[in-house]
Design an enzyme around this catalytic site. Structure first.
Site, PDB file in Angstrom:
ATOM      1  CE  LYS A 165      -4.091  -2.063   0.797  1.00 56.91           C
ATOM      2  NZ  LYS A 165      -5.321  -1.883   0.007  1.00 56.91           N
ATOM      3  CG  ASP A 246      -9.730  -1.931  -5.833  1.00 53.11           C
ATOM      4  OD1 ASP A 246     -10.907  -2.323  -5.777  1.00 53.11           O
ATOM      5  OD2 ASP A 246      -8.920  -2.119  -4.913  1.00 53.11           O
ATOM      6  CE  LYS A 273     -10.212  -5.206  -2.757  1.00 50.22           C
ATOM      7  NZ  LYS A 273      -9.807  -4.159  -3.706  1.00 50.22           N
TER       8      LYS A 273
END
Length: 361
Positions: A165, A246, A273
Site C-alpha cells: 500500500k 479497483d 472483489k
C-alpha cells in the site's frame, strides 16, 4: 397401505442472519483508517426438498465508507432476503445488484446448498486438494520500519509477489523501501504490486508512476481517486506502469456502466472483489467484458472472515487465472476466525478436501 418410503414431507426453507464481530490480531491500517474490530453478517440457509436436507452459509461483509451497500437499511435488506428464501427456496440475485456484499453472501450459501452442504462447492483440483492458488503477500500500511519487517517476513515465508500500500504523504519513504527490495531481488525473483487507493494527486501522479516503473514495479492499483475518468484515461495512456482499476468499479453495477468505464478508461487490469463488485455474478460480468477488450484481471478478498475467504477461493480456483498470483487473504487476520478448509503453504492457498469429514463446521 402407504409405505414409509412413499411419504414425502413438504419442502421446508429456513433462513437466519447473525451479526458477528471479528477481532484483528493486531491493529490493521487501511486507506479507510485503522481498526481492531469489524462487523460482518453470517447468512444461514437450510433447504429440505424430497426429504433431503442441505445447509448453506454465506458471509455478507461490507466495508465502512467504501462499500456501495454501506448505507441505512442493510439489516432490513438482509431480513427481506431471509423472508424471500423462506417463502420460495431461492432469492432474486439480480434484485441485489446494489447490495453487492449481500449478493455475495446469498450466492455463497446457495452454492453450498446446491453442493449438498459442502464448503468446497465448485469441483476443481483446488477443492480436491491437489492444486494451490498462488497469492500475493500483502504489506500492511504501517511505520516504514514495520513495513520493512513485513517484507522480510513475507519473503522468508516463500512469497514471490508482494503487494504494498502506498500513500501520497509517505511516498518517498515507501519508494525507498521498494529500492531496498530491488537491491536484492530483481523483478523476475520478486514481483511488486502497489496500491495507492486513489491517494495520488492527478497533477503529480505521472511522475510517481515513472519512478515506480524505473524500479520494475509490476502494476499500480487506483493511483488517483475514483470518478475522474478523463484524468484516469489520460494517465493510462501516458503511464509506463500498468494501471489497475479497483475502487473505480464499485458504483458500476449494470452491464452498460461496466462497458462504458472499460472502454473509456481502457485500463491494463481490473481488480475484482466479490463483496464489493457484485458477488460472483457481477465479477463474471466484469471478466467476460475484460476478456473481450483485452483487459487482464485478478481476484482479491476484502477483509472477510474465513467463511467469505473460502467462498472467494473456491470461486477463484474455478476460473482460468493463468497462474497469476491472486490477492486472496490467508485466514490469519483475526483471533476469533472460523474453521475453514482453507490453509496457506508458502505463497499458495490450498483447500483440505477432508475438512467436512473431520466434522469441522
Amino acid at each position: 397401505m402407504i409405505k414409509q418410503k412413499d411419504i414425502h414431507e413438504e419442502p421446508l426453507f429456513e433462513a437466519s442472519v447473525e451479526r458477528f464481530t471479528l477481532t484483528a490480531r493486531r491493529p490493521l491500517r487501511t486507506s479507510r483508517g485503522e481498526f481492531t474490530q469489524r462487523e460482518t453478517y453470517l447468512l444461514r440457509l437450510l433447504s429440505r426438498v424430497d426429504n433431503k436436507i442441505s445447509f448453506g452459509i454465506g458471509e455478507c461483509s461490507r466495508i465502512p465508507n467504501l462499500s456501495l451497500d454501506d448505507r441505512p437499511g442493510y439489516e432490513k435488506r438482509l431480513e427481506k432476503v431471509c423472508q424471500e428464501f423462506r417463502q420460495t427456496g431461492t432469492v432474486d440475485l439480480d434484485d441485489l445488484r446494489k447490495w453487492p456484499s449481500i449478493l455475495f453472501g446469498v450466492e455463497s450459501a446457495l452454492e453450498m446448498i446446491r453442493a449438498g452442504g459442502r464448503f468446497d462447492f465448485f469441483p476443481t483440483p483446488f477443492s480436491e486438494g491437489t492444486k494451490g492458488v498462488p497469492i500475493n503477500g500483502l504489506i500492511w500500511m504501517d511505520t516504514i520500519e514495520n513495513m520493512r519487517k513485513q517484507v522480510r517476513e513475507k519473503i522468508n515465508e516463500g512469497f514471490r509477489c508482494l503487494k504494498m500500500k502506498l500513500s501520497e504523504r509517505d511516498f518517498e519513504e515507501e519508494l525507498t523501501l521498494i529500492k531496498e527490495i530491488r537491491q536484492t531481488f530483481n523483478p523476475d525473483e520478486i514481483a511488486i504490486r502497489v496500491d495507492a487507493n486513489g491517494s495520488f494527486n492527478p497533477d503529480t501522479a505521472l511522475d510517481k508512476l515513472k519512478r515506480l516503473a524505473d524500479l520494475g514495479v509490476e502494476s499500480i492499483e487506483q493511483p488517483i481517486a475514483p470518478n475522474q475518468w478523463k484524468q484516469m484515461a489520460q494517465l493510462v495512456m501516458d503511464s509506463p506502469l500498468p494501471i489497475a482499476l479497483d475502487e473505480e468499479l464499485i458504483p458500476c453495477v449494470y452491464l452498460e456502466q461496466k462497458i462504458m468505464i472499460l472502454t473509456l478508461i481502457n485500463p491494463d487490469y481490473i481488480v475484482l472483489k466479490p463483496s464489493l463488485h457484485g458477488g460472483m455474478h457481477g465479477c463474471m460480468e466484469w471478466i467476460f467484458l475484460a476478456d473481450d477488450l483485452g483487459v487482464d484481471w485478478w481476484i482479491t478478498s476484502a477483509l472477510e472472515s474465513n467463511i467469505g475467504l473460502n467462498a472467494i477461493a473456491q470461486f477463484t480456483a474455478a476460473l482460468d487465472t493463468q497462474g497469476m498470483p491472486q490477492g486472496l487473504g490467508t485466514g490469519e487476520l483475526y483471533v476469533n476466525n472460523f474453521d475453514s478448509p482453507i490453509y496457506r503453504r508458502q505463497d499458495k492457498l490450498f483447500s483440505n478436501p477432508h475438512f467436512e469429514k473431520n466434522g469441522n463446521r
